[in-house]
Design a protein around this motif. Structure first.
Motif, PDB file in Angstrom:
ATOM      1  N   GLY A 181       7.176  31.027 -21.548  1.00 27.87           N
ATOM      2  CA  GLY A 181       8.128  31.316 -20.491  1.00 27.87           C
ATOM      3  C   GLY A 181       7.842  32.623 -19.778  1.00 27.87           C
ATOM      4  N   ARG A 182       7.474  33.624 -20.531  1.00 30.82           N
ATOM      5  CA  ARG A 182       7.173  34.922 -19.933  1.00 30.82           C
ATOM      6  C   ARG A 182       5.936  34.830 -19.041  1.00 30.82           C
ATOM      7  NH1 ARG A 182       7.161  40.650 -23.019  1.00 30.82           N
ATOM      8  NH2 ARG A 182       7.227  41.855 -21.121  1.00 30.82           N
ATOM      9  N   PHE A 183       4.943  34.058 -19.486  1.00 24.58           N
ATOM     10  CA  PHE A 183       3.748  33.887 -18.675  1.00 24.58           C
ATOM     11  C   PHE A 183       4.072  33.148 -17.386  1.00 24.58           C
ATOM     12  CE2 PHE A 183      -0.155  31.658 -17.424  1.00 24.58           C
ATOM     13  CZ  PHE A 183      -0.970  32.770 -17.254  1.00 24.58           C
ATOM     14  N   GLY A 184       5.032  32.246 -17.429  1.00 22.71           N
ATOM     15  CA  GLY A 184       5.426  31.526 -16.223  1.00 22.71           C
ATOM     16  C   GLY A 184       5.969  32.458 -15.163  1.00 22.71           C
ATOM     17  N   ALA A 185       6.770  33.449 -15.583  1.00 25.76           N
ATOM     18  CA  ALA A 185       7.312  34.408 -14.624  1.00 25.76           C
ATOM     19  C   ALA A 185       6.212  35.297 -14.067  1.00 25.76           C
ATOM     20  CB  ALA A 185       8.392  35.249 -15.289  1.00 25.76           C
ATOM     21  N   VAL A 186       5.317  35.753 -14.926  1.00 29.19           N
ATOM     22  CA  VAL A 186       4.202  36.596 -14.472  1.00 29.19           C
ATOM     23  C   VAL A 186       3.277  35.795 -13.561  1.00 29.19           C
ATOM     24  CG1 VAL A 186       2.172  37.876 -15.239  1.00 29.19           C
ATOM     25  CG2 VAL A 186       4.315  38.128 -16.464  1.00 29.19           C
ATOM     26  N   GLY A 187       3.025  34.552 -13.925  1.00 28.34           N
ATOM     27  CA  GLY A 187       2.166  33.707 -13.093  1.00 28.34           C
ATOM     28  C   GLY A 187       2.762  33.461 -11.723  1.00 28.34           C
ATOM     29  N   ALA A 188       4.080  33.234 -11.672  1.00 31.00           N
ATOM     30  CA  ALA A 188       4.734  33.002 -10.389  1.00 31.00           C
ATOM     31  C   ALA A 188       4.685  34.253  -9.520  1.00 31.00           C
ATOM     32  CB  ALA A 188       6.176  32.557 -10.609  1.00 31.00           C
ATOM     33  N   LEU A 189       4.933  35.403 -10.113  1.00 31.06           N
ATOM     34  CA  LEU A 189       4.869  36.647  -9.334  1.00 31.06           C
ATOM     35  C   LEU A 189       3.450  36.940  -8.856  1.00 31.06           C
ATOM     36  CD1 LEU A 189       7.315  38.955 -11.295  1.00 31.06           C
ATOM     37  CD2 LEU A 189       7.636  37.957  -9.034  1.00 31.06           C
ATOM     38  N   THR A 190       2.473  36.669  -9.709  1.00 28.39           N
ATOM     39  CA  THR A 190       1.072  36.874  -9.309  1.00 28.39           C
ATOM     40  C   THR A 190       0.699  35.930  -8.173  1.00 28.39           C
ATOM     41  OG1 THR A 190       0.543  37.522 -11.577  1.00 28.39           O
ATOM     42  CG2 THR A 190      -1.296  36.948 -10.151  1.00 28.39           C
ATOM     43  N   ILE A 196      -4.278  30.433  -7.018  1.00 29.79           N
ATOM     44  CA  ILE A 196      -2.893  30.511  -6.541  1.00 29.79           C
ATOM     45  C   ILE A 196      -2.148  29.220  -6.876  1.00 29.79           C
ATOM     46  CG2 ILE A 196      -1.400  30.731  -4.518  1.00 29.79           C
ATOM     47  CD1 ILE A 196      -3.563  32.485  -3.257  1.00 29.79           C
ATOM     48  N   LEU A 197      -2.811  28.085  -6.713  1.00 33.32           N
ATOM     49  CA  LEU A 197      -2.196  26.802  -7.035  1.00 33.32           C
ATOM     50  C   LEU A 197      -1.853  26.712  -8.520  1.00 33.32           C
ATOM     51  CD1 LEU A 197      -1.376  23.925  -6.165  1.00 33.32           C
ATOM     52  CD2 LEU A 197      -3.748  23.248  -6.589  1.00 33.32           C
ATOM     53  N   ALA A 198      -2.787  27.095  -9.367  1.00 33.61           N
ATOM     54  CA  ALA A 198      -2.541  27.025 -10.813  1.00 33.61           C
ATOM     55  C   ALA A 198      -1.407  27.956 -11.228  1.00 33.61           C
ATOM     56  CB  ALA A 198      -3.817  27.375 -11.575  1.00 33.61           C
ATOM     57  N   GLY A 248       1.001  29.027  -9.296  1.00 32.99           N
ATOM     58  CA  GLY A 248       2.237  28.574  -8.668  1.00 32.99           C
ATOM     59  C   GLY A 248       2.841  27.351  -9.336  1.00 32.99           C
ATOM     60  N   VAL A 249       2.009  26.550  -9.986  1.00 37.25           N
ATOM     61  CA  VAL A 249       2.491  25.343 -10.642  1.00 37.25           C
ATOM     62  C   VAL A 249       3.176  25.663 -11.971  1.00 37.25           C
ATOM     63  CG1 VAL A 249       1.685  23.230 -11.777  1.00 37.25           C
ATOM     64  CG2 VAL A 249       0.883  23.803  -9.503  1.00 37.25           C
ATOM     65  N   ILE A 250       2.809  26.779 -12.590  1.00 37.32           N
ATOM     66  CA  ILE A 250       3.420  27.154 -13.862  1.00 37.32           C
ATOM     67  C   ILE A 250       4.928  27.255 -13.668  1.00 37.32           C
ATOM     68  CG2 ILE A 250       3.608  28.953 -15.611  1.00 37.32           C
ATOM     69  CD1 ILE A 250       0.700  29.669 -14.973  1.00 37.32           C
ATOM     70  N   GLU A 251       5.651  26.593 -14.527  1.00 37.66           N
ATOM     71  CA  GLU A 251       7.113  26.548 -14.415  1.00 37.66           C
ATOM     72  C   GLU A 251       7.719  27.899 -14.782  1.00 37.66           C
ATOM     73  OE1 GLU A 251      10.491  24.780 -13.277  1.00 37.66           O
ATOM     74  OE2 GLU A 251       8.574  23.764 -13.309  1.00 37.66           O
ATOM     75  N   PRO A 252       8.473  28.508 -13.866  1.00 36.67           N
ATOM     76  CA  PRO A 252       9.121  29.780 -14.200  1.00 36.67           C
ATOM     77  C   PRO A 252      10.271  29.556 -15.185  1.00 36.67           C
ATOM     78  CG  PRO A 252       9.700  29.109 -11.982  1.00 36.67           C
ATOM     79  CD  PRO A 252       8.706  28.116 -12.496  1.00 36.67           C
ATOM     80  N   THR A 253      10.628  30.597 -15.882  1.00 41.08           N
ATOM     81  CA  THR A 253      11.696  30.488 -16.876  1.00 41.08           C
ATOM     82  C   THR A 253      13.045  30.373 -16.198  1.00 41.08           C
ATOM     83  OG1 THR A 253      11.979  32.861 -16.985  1.00 41.08           O
ATOM     84  CG2 THR A 253      10.393  31.891 -18.503  1.00 41.08           C
ATOM     85  N   ARG A 254      14.023  29.895 -16.945  1.00 44.46           N
ATOM     86  CA  ARG A 254      15.377  29.793 -16.423  1.00 44.46           C
ATOM     87  C   ARG A 254      15.924  31.191 -16.121  1.00 44.46           C
ATOM     88  NH1 ARG A 254      19.431  25.914 -19.277  1.00 44.46           N
ATOM     89  NH2 ARG A 254      17.450  24.861 -19.144  1.00 44.46           N
ATOM     90  N   ARG A 255      15.615  32.150 -16.984  1.00 44.35           N
ATOM     91  CA  ARG A 255      16.079  33.517 -16.770  1.00 44.35           C
ATOM     92  C   ARG A 255      15.505  34.090 -15.475  1.00 44.35           C
ATOM     93  NH1 ARG A 255      13.947  38.174 -20.349  1.00 44.35           N
ATOM     94  NH2 ARG A 255      14.363  39.829 -18.902  1.00 44.35           N
ATOM     95  N   TRP A 256      14.230  33.776 -15.188  1.00 50.46           N
ATOM     96  CA  TRP A 256      13.587  34.287 -13.995  1.00 50.46           C
ATOM     97  C   TRP A 256      14.239  33.702 -12.744  1.00 50.46           C
ATOM     98  CZ3 TRP A 256      10.556  32.084 -10.059  1.00 50.46           C
ATOM     99  CH2 TRP A 256       9.861  32.997  -9.267  1.00 50.46           C
ATOM    100  N   THR A 257      14.556  32.415 -12.773  1.00 52.23           N
ATOM    101  CA  THR A 257      15.148  31.784 -11.586  1.00 52.23           C
ATOM    102  C   THR A 257      16.613  32.150 -11.414  1.00 52.23           C
ATOM    103  OG1 THR A 257      15.592  29.784 -12.862  1.00 52.23           O
ATOM    104  CG2 THR A 257      13.570  29.823 -11.577  1.00 52.23           C
ATOM    105  N   THR A 258      17.327  32.477 -12.499  1.00 51.28           N
ATOM    106  CA  THR A 258      18.744  32.846 -12.363  1.00 51.28           C
ATOM    107  C   THR A 258      18.931  34.300 -11.974  1.00 51.28           C
ATOM    108  OG1 THR A 258      18.922  33.289 -14.727  1.00 51.28           O
ATOM    109  CG2 THR A 258      19.573  31.095 -13.954  1.00 51.28           C
ATOM    110  N   THR A 259      17.913  35.148 -12.118  1.00 53.23           N
ATOM    111  CA  THR A 259      18.054  36.557 -11.750  1.00 53.23           C
ATOM    112  C   THR A 259      17.806  36.807 -10.286  1.00 53.23           C
ATOM    113  OG1 THR A 259      15.751  36.992 -12.339  1.00 53.23           O
ATOM    114  CG2 THR A 259      17.425  37.413 -14.017  1.00 53.23           C
TER     115      THR A 259
END
Length: 133
Positions: free
Chosen positions: A5-14, A117-119, A121-132
Motif C-alpha cells: 500500500g505504501r508503495f502504491g502511494a509513492v508510485g502514484a506520486l512519482t 509512468i504507466l506502470a 500510475g496503474v499501481i492502486e493507491p491506498t485507501r488512506r492516500w485517496t481519503t487524505t
C-alpha cells in the motif's frame, strides 16, 4: 520491508511528478518553437508540430498535477495518455526496427518513460492516500 500500500502511494506520486515534468517540457518545446518561428528562424518544426506537442504537454501536465493533488481523475488521465502514447510509440519503434536495424534512439527513451509512468500510475493507491485528498 515496504508494504504494498505504501508503495502504491509513492508510485502514484512519482507518476504524477513525472507526468507533470513531461507536460512542462512539452509546453516549453512548443513555446520555444512558436517563438523561434515567429522570430523568423527557419527551423524544422512548424506551428502544427508545436500545437500537437503543446496539446500533449497540456494533457500530461493536467494529469500529473491532478495526480499529485491526489485526484483519481489525474490517475485516469495519465494512465490513458501514457497507454496511448506507449502503444503508438511501440508501433513506430517496431516498424523502424525492421527497416533500420535495432538501435536505441530517442523514441526508445520516450517509450521507456511512458511505460514507467504507466506502470507507476496503474499501481492502486491506498485507501488512506485517496481519503487524505
Amino acid at each position: 520491508m515496504v508494504e504494498q500500500g505504501r508503495f502504491g502511494a509513492v508510485g502514484a506520486l512519482t507518476a504524477g511528478w513525472l507526468g507533470a515534468l513531461v507536460g512542462l517540457a512539452g509546453l516549453i518545446v512548443a513555446g520555444a518553437t512558436v517563438a523561434m518561428r515567429w522570430g523568423g528562424r527557419n527551423i524544422e518544426l512548424d506551428y502544427t508540430t508545436a500545437g500537437i506537442v503543446g496539446g500533449l504537454g497540456t494533457v500530461y501536465l493536467t494529469g500529473g498535477v491532478l495526480l499529485v493533488r491526489r485526484r483519481i481523475a489525474g490517475r485516469r488521465v495519465l494512465v490513458v495518455m501514457t497507454g496511448l502514447m506507449s502503444a503508438a510509440t511501440l508501433l513506430v519503434v517496431a516498424l523502424n526496427a525492421t527497416s533500420h536495424g535495432v538501435r536505441f534512439g530517442p523514441l526508445d527513451w520516450w517509450l521507456a518513460l511512458n511505460v514507467v509512468i504507466l506502470a507507476l500510475g496503474v499501481i492502486e493507491p491506498t485507501r488512506r492516500w485517496t481519503t487524505t485528498r
